[in-house]
Design a protein around this motif. Structure first.
Motif, PDB file in Angstrom:
ATOM      1  N   ARG A 214      -5.229  -2.150  -9.288  1.00  0.00           N
ATOM      2  CA  ARG A 214      -4.994  -1.134  -7.754  1.00  0.00           C
ATOM      3  C   ARG A 214      -3.860  -1.752  -6.941  1.00  0.00           C
ATOM      4  N   GLY A 218      -0.800   0.088  -6.289  1.00  0.00           N
ATOM      5  CA  GLY A 218      -0.554   0.441  -4.903  1.00  0.00           C
ATOM      6  C   GLY A 218       0.871  -0.100  -4.137  1.00  0.00           C
ATOM      7  N   ARG A 299     -11.339   0.451   1.733  1.00  0.00           N
ATOM      8  CA  ARG A 299     -10.126   0.725   1.048  1.00  0.00           C
ATOM      9  C   ARG A 299      -9.131   0.817   2.294  1.00  0.00           C
ATOM     10  N   ALA A 302      -2.678   2.350   0.258  1.00  0.00           N
ATOM     11  CA  ALA A 302      -1.749   1.637  -0.837  1.00  0.00           C
ATOM     12  C   ALA A 302      -0.772   1.047  -0.547  1.00  0.00           C
ATOM     13  N   GLY A 332      -7.541  -3.671  -1.484  1.00  0.00           N
ATOM     14  CA  GLY A 332      -6.180  -3.374  -1.753  1.00  0.00           C
ATOM     15  C   GLY A 332      -5.415  -3.997  -1.011  1.00  0.00           C
TER      16      GLY A 332
END
Length: 541
Positions: A214, A218, A299, A302, A332
């Motif tokens: 991720r 991202g 989260r 990104a 993230g």
């Protein structure tokens, strides 16, 4: 160059860190992928999986992959480091033509292969998951010179693996005890000699393979439009200097047009802090993860970047609940940290990292620009090739064209600043109708409540009643929505939202506060079943 010389050279410079803000002009060479070496653990399938993913996503040639038979333990001895990591890697890099010069067959007093290097052609050395992280102190490897000359607080050879690997070009010219000044520290345009003295090292590691992938994906996603979101700065730490750095980071971000949320309390950001749209985070000073980052499923956007200043923030990078680096990666966030006590002046400086990033630097360039010391405690977790901000362009210049909920909120807030409040509410409503999203719902609810439209505010906030199980960054938004609905007289909707949220609340004082608030609301609304159930939960809290 001895470590004592390094000590004497660094300390005077540390008094000049604040207030220097010359713009950077760093630019990543288009062929940089060909000058990235990826190192994976041949003994670990997960390490090879992450390495293969990174090679593919960044277009790095497969011949740039080096496999080492290394321990998977995070903490290793100097013997293990030298036998399984340092010396085999030096041989592989020399054999592959990455290191230019002579490689000997004998070892120096520290156990490193002797070299006489003329240079290297490595922009970044990237360590894949499940390679050793840190090296234990070995008193038997402290040389007589270091024992006599290096101040006691620096008379240590424990540190991060990558901090030692960064010094490969210098070979036996540096000792392993203490630290070495980073030649790239605060260098806008490093000379060839400065670049050749260091190898920038990064790590792709974290609590799981999925979390690391991720992180890689991202950053690539964020590069397509440029990173834009909210910045959260947590001040109120134990030392004035650290707060000065953090204020400097906040000021630079605000001047670039990014919305900044500052917390000046001594405590970290509360778990109830709405952190939707988090793009950057810098703060201190808690040993273990706290606040929204401790909420399961939290989260960031990104490509998010940030770090929490603490002496032992990277004691492990494989836990999503302990210390800070692992939980940030799970959320993230590309980050930096310390594996052992570094002392504040020798950690990454957040204001300098922000300066470099906003100037168009890659994450790898920015991290080494902001780091005073090598051969010490620092780690960089993330894709060093990631460039979050286009060079020469302020983030605010692209904000108006951002797609999705973040772009809609940016445009709505601009309209509010211009006095077009009704148009802002209309814009948010249209965006929410096209593609419903928690960020749009809470923003529309707040705006309608503030402009005296209670019916429209209730309609917007009831969106959260449809969420079966709010988690992560949405949890705080849902609880805020429940509080606003209570103020707006819609107790039934508020109770339903609390019921969906309570089961996901992390163990904390916030959990008790929310349950108590929900219990009292249930009692006043006559919902005795929930009143009794939530009263029992409070007893167990």
């Amino acid at each position: 160059m001895t470590r004592l010389a390094a000590f004497l050279r660094v300390l005077p410079v540390s008094t000049l860190l604040i207030g220097w803000s010359a713009p950077l002009a760093a630019q990543l060479d288009p062929g940089v992928a060909s000058r990235v070496v990826v190192v994976a653990n041949a003994a670990c399938a997960e390490s090879k999986e992450v390495a293969e993913h990174y090679l593919q996503r960044r277009g790095i040639p497969r011949e740039n992959l080096v496999l080492l038979e290394a321990p998977t333990d995070e903490t290793i001895s100097w013997d293990d480091y030298l036998q399984a990591v340092h010396n085999p890697l030096v041989r592989a890099l020399h054999h592959g033509g990455w290191l230019q010069g002579l490689l000997g067959s004998i070892h120096d007093s520290a156990g490193r292969l002797r070299t006489a290097l003329e240079g290297h052609r490595i922009d970044y050395l990237v360590l894949s998951r499940n390679l050793p992280l840190r090296i234990r102190h070995d008193g038997g490897r402290v040389s007589e010179q270091a024992a006599a000359e290096v101040p006691d607080q620096f008379r240590r050879n424990r540190g991060s693996v990558e901090a030692q690997l960064a010094l490969i070009p210098l070979g036996s010219r540096v000792e392993i005890t203490g630290y070495v000044p980073n030649p790239l520290f605060r260098q806008q345009a490093p000379t060839a000699a400065q670049r050749q003295a260091v190898i920038r090292v990064a790590r792709l590691d974290g609590p799981s393979v999925a979390a690391v992938k991720r992180l890689i994906d991202g950053g690539i996603q964020a590069e397509r439009t440029q990173l834009w979101g909210r910045a959260f700065i947590d001040l109120g730490g134990p030392h004035t200097r650290g707060d000065e750095w953090l204020r400097g980071a906040a000021d630079r971000l605000e001047n670039a047009g990014l919305p900044v949320v500052r917390d000046t309390r001594r405590a970290a950001f509360a778990p109830s802090t709405p952190m939707d749209g988090l793009a950057l985070y810098f703060g201190w000073y808690a040993e273990h993860v706290e606040g929204p980052f401790a909420i399961p499923g939290f989260r960031a956007l990104a490509g998010a970047i940030g770090f929490h200043i603490h002496s032992f923030s990277a004691t492990t990078v494989r836990s999503d609940q302990e210390y800070w680096v692992g939980p940030l990666v799970e959320a993230g966030v590309m980050t930096v940290g310390n594996v052992y006590e570094p002392y504040l002046e020798l950690t990454h400086h957040p204001d300098l990292m922000v300066e470099a990033l906003l100037g168009g630097s890659t994450l790898g360039e920015a991290a080494f620009y902001a780091l005073p010391a090598l051969g010490w405690q620092a780690v960089l977790i993330g894709d060093p090739l990631y460039r979050p901000f286009a060079e020469g362009r302020r983030p605010a210049e692209l904000a108006e064209r951002l797609p999705g909920p973040v772009g809609a909120v940016v445009r709505a807030r601009r309209l509010v600043q211009e006095g077009a409040v009704d148009r802002a509410a209309e814009l948010l409503g249209e965006a929410q109708q096209r593609r419903p999203h928690p960020t749009l719902a809470i923003e529309l609810g707040r705006l309608n409540q503030e402009r005296g439209e209670p019916a429209q505010a209730r309609q917007a906030l009831r969106f959260f009643r449809e969420l079966a199980s709010p988690r992560g960054e949405v949890l705080a938004l849902a609880i805020e929505a429940a509080g606003r609905l209570t103020d707006l007289g819609d107790d039934a909707a508020a109770i339903e939202i609390y019921a969906a949220c309570i089961k996901n609340l992390p163990t904390s004082s916030w959990r008790s506060e929310v349950i108590e608030r929900a219990r009292d609301l249930a009692f006043s609304a006559g919902d005795m079943a929930r009143y009794r159930a939530w009263s029992e939960l409070l007893k167990d809290s």
